[in-house]
Design a protein around this motif. Structure first.
Motif, PDB file in Angstrom:
ATOM      1  N   TYR A   1       0.838  -1.206   0.000  1.00  0.00           N
ATOM      2  CA  TYR A   1       0.000   0.000   0.000  1.00  0.00           C
ATOM      3  C   TYR A   1       0.876   1.261   0.000  1.00  0.00           C
ATOM      4  CZ  TYR A   1      -3.204   3.588   1.678  1.00  0.00           C
ATOM      5  OH  TYR A   1      -3.926   4.751   1.815  1.00  0.00           O
ATOM      6  N   TYR A   2       1.866   1.299   0.904  1.00  0.00           N
ATOM      7  CA  TYR A   2       2.780   2.451   0.951  1.00  0.00           C
ATOM      8  C   TYR A   2       3.497   2.611  -0.388  1.00  0.00           C
ATOM      9  CZ  TYR A   2       2.588   3.717   5.927  1.00  0.00           C
ATOM     10  OH  TYR A   2       2.196   4.185   7.164  1.00  0.00           O
ATOM     11  N   GLY A   3       3.893   1.483  -0.975  1.00  0.00           N
ATOM     12  CA  GLY A   3       4.578   1.518  -2.269  1.00  0.00           C
ATOM     13  C   GLY A   3       3.688   2.114  -3.347  1.00  0.00           C
ATOM     14  N   ALA A   4       2.429   1.646  -3.405  1.00  0.00           N
ATOM     15  CA  ALA A   4       1.485   2.140  -4.427  1.00  0.00           C
ATOM     16  C   ALA A   4       1.216   3.627  -4.231  1.00  0.00           C
ATOM     17  CB  ALA A   4       0.186   1.337  -4.357  1.00  0.00           C
ATOM     18  N   MET A   5       1.050   4.050  -2.961  1.00  0.00           N
ATOM     19  CA  MET A   5       0.803   5.477  -2.682  1.00  0.00           C
ATOM     20  C   MET A   5       1.987   6.328  -3.128  1.00  0.00           C
ATOM     21  SD  MET A   5      -2.177   5.623  -1.475  1.00  0.00           S
ATOM     22  CE  MET A   5      -2.309   7.260  -0.816  1.00  0.00           C
ATOM     23  N   SER A   6       3.196   5.808  -2.874  1.00  0.00           N
ATOM     24  CA  SER A   6       4.400   6.554  -3.249  1.00  0.00           C
ATOM     25  C   SER A   6       4.521   6.683  -4.770  1.00  0.00           C
ATOM     26  CB  SER A   6       5.633   5.846  -2.675  1.00  0.00           C
ATOM     27  OG  SER A   6       6.796   6.463  -3.128  1.00  0.00           O
ATOM     28  N   VAL A   7       4.195   5.598  -5.496  1.00  0.00           N
ATOM     29  CA  VAL A   7       4.234   5.644  -6.961  1.00  0.00           C
ATOM     30  C   VAL A   7       3.269   6.714  -7.471  1.00  0.00           C
ATOM     31  CG1 VAL A   7       3.624   4.356  -9.057  1.00  0.00           C
ATOM     32  CG2 VAL A   7       4.958   3.251  -7.262  1.00  0.00           C
ATOM     33  N   ARG A   8       2.057   6.760  -6.900  1.00  0.00           N
ATOM     34  CA  ARG A   8       1.056   7.748  -7.316  1.00  0.00           C
ATOM     35  C   ARG A   8       1.517   9.170  -6.994  1.00  0.00           C
ATOM     36  NH1 ARG A   8      -4.584   5.463  -5.134  1.00  0.00           N
ATOM     37  NH2 ARG A   8      -4.011   3.329  -5.558  1.00  0.00           N
ATOM     38  N   GLU A   9       2.052   9.351  -5.772  1.00  0.00           N
ATOM     39  CA  GLU A   9       2.496  10.697  -5.370  1.00  0.00           C
ATOM     40  C   GLU A   9       3.596  11.201  -6.293  1.00  0.00           C
ATOM     41  OE1 GLU A   9       3.569  10.564  -1.254  1.00  0.00           O
ATOM     42  OE2 GLU A   9       1.506  10.118  -0.644  1.00  0.00           O
ATOM     43  N   ARG A  10       4.523  10.330  -6.638  1.00  0.00           N
ATOM     44  CA  ARG A  10       5.622  10.746  -7.517  1.00  0.00           C
ATOM     45  C   ARG A  10       5.099  11.143  -8.890  1.00  0.00           C
ATOM     46  NH1 ARG A  10      10.877   6.921  -6.141  1.00  0.00           N
ATOM     47  NH2 ARG A  10      10.694   7.108  -3.898  1.00  0.00           N
TER      48      ARG A  10
END
Lengths: 50, 340
Positions: free
Chosen positions: B319-328
């Protein structure tokens, strides 16, 4: 459980180690090819998810 | 119908569990093997089968990790090779202990209790460190090339035979064999790679810089796994179907966990990992109580705790990984392009 009952025990143990080694290398190479093809599209899909 | 000598639902379970273990290994660099033996014990596998299969899994995972890191990893192969004799003797001693306990019908109990203590201790260390990091900020100022004072003190005792390590420093063969043998006993007894002990031991006792200690410990796990798998293989107690199913999941999970380190700050999820280890400790304790009190419901509680907590932490990382990909992606879209 897979057994190689007719073989000497040392050979059975060596076969188990070899089998795990071959499996590990095959999985590393196989998933590596999948990653190269699929990972960019997966990242793109995640990035575009609302 | 059976696949790999296992019922289909067990194959799905082991592949899924292997995936979670692989994510932990890829993300944290540890946490793989010391969840596998407890899971197999909870599922009712005899201690020698659980430990032997876990050792074979350690070997496969270490091969994959070594292949992944061999270009970038800093490994002192000479030190690893020098530890080999100690590893062999240690693992054999650990294995003899397991089979001795099995002969008197106490192997599952003693190994289970050892796991309760081990997982509890490591879980406490992780949770405490995560809380301390939250309270005090990030960096402790330690450099990868630093050698701790205790290692310098141990190195100052020149007990022959002394050997020269790859970095040019000298260490006593007794210290090297002691580290190899000591970690080998733990590996052989619990069916773990032993990286969580070997890496600090190489750093604090032998005095190898931190970056090389991590790589050398990985090489040690490969040797431990190979020796352990061979040693337990001699007794015919390795369930190759279980090992294969776990490896299929963990090889994929390790790639995803490793890739996640580029997106997720380890400090954000370390506390969840610590709590998961504490829950795994409780899970093994419930498994033992289920046997003592003859209450099968506790076996179910134990199983749900172990799998549930692993699933929770895996989900958190993804989840943290997916959120980080979206934020970037969003930040990249908002940042005005600079034209040259």
């Amino acid at each position: 459980m897979i057994e190689f009952a007719l073989l000497p025990t040392a050979l059975q143990a060596a076969l188990v180690v070899t089998l795990v080694l071959v499996e590990a290398i095959a999985l590393y190479v196989g998933y590596g090819m999948v990653e190269d093809r699929v990972a960019p599209r997966v990242l793109e899909a995640i990035a575009n998810t609302a | 119908m059976e696949l790999l000598g296992l019922a289909p639902e067990l194959v799905v379970l082991f592949v899924s569990f292997g995936f979670m273990v692989g994510v932990f290994f890829g993300f944290f660099g540890m946490g793989g093997s010391f969840l596998v033996t407890p899971a197999l014990l909870i599922l009712g596998y005899p201690a020698p089968v659980a430990i032997g299969s876990s050792m074979a899994f350690v070997f496969g995972t270490a091969v994959i990790a070594t292949l992944k890191h061999h270009d970038v990893g800093s490994v002192d192969y000479k030190l690893g090779a020098l530890m080999f004799a100690g590893i062999v003797v240690g693992i054999e001693a650990g294995k003899l202990l397991v089979f001795g306990l099995e002969a008197i019908g106490r192997a599952e109990l003693v190994v289970g209790v050892a796991y309760v203590l081990l997982l509890g201790a490591i879980g406490l260390v992780f949770t405490r460190n995560a809380l301390k990091q939250d309270a005090a900020g990030e960096d402790d100022g330690r450099q990868d090339d630093d050698i701790p004072e205790i290692a310098k003190k141990i190195k100052s005792y020149n007990i022959p035979p002394m050997v020269t390590l790859t970095d040019g420093s000298k260490a006593s063969m007794w210290t090297i064999s002691g580290v190899g043998g000591g970690v080998g006993v733990v590996s052989g007894f619990l069916g773990v790679g032993g990286g969580f002990i070997r890496m600090p031991a190489i750093y604090y006792l032998i005095g190898v810089p931190l970056a090389a200690a991590v790589g050398t410990s990985l090489f040690g796990a490969l040797m431990s796994g190979a020796v352990g798998a061979f040693s337990y293989g001699l007794s015919g107690v390795i369930d190759i179907g279980v090992v294969t199913a776990l490896l299929v999941g963990s090889a994929l999970g390790a790639r995803i966990g490793s890739a996640s380190t580029a997106y997720v700050d380890e400090a954000d999820v370390t506390i969840y990992f610590g709590i998961m280890l504490l829950m795994a400790s409780a899970a093994v304790a419930f498994g033992e109580l289920a046997t003592w009190l003859a209450m099968p419901i506790l076996d179910t509680v134990s199983f749900v705790l172990l799998i549930g907590s692993s699933l929770f932490v895996t989900t958190i990382i993804l989840y943290y990984g997916a959120m980080s990909v979206r934020e970037r992606k969003l930040m990249a879209e908002r940042t005005p392009q600079v034209e040259n």
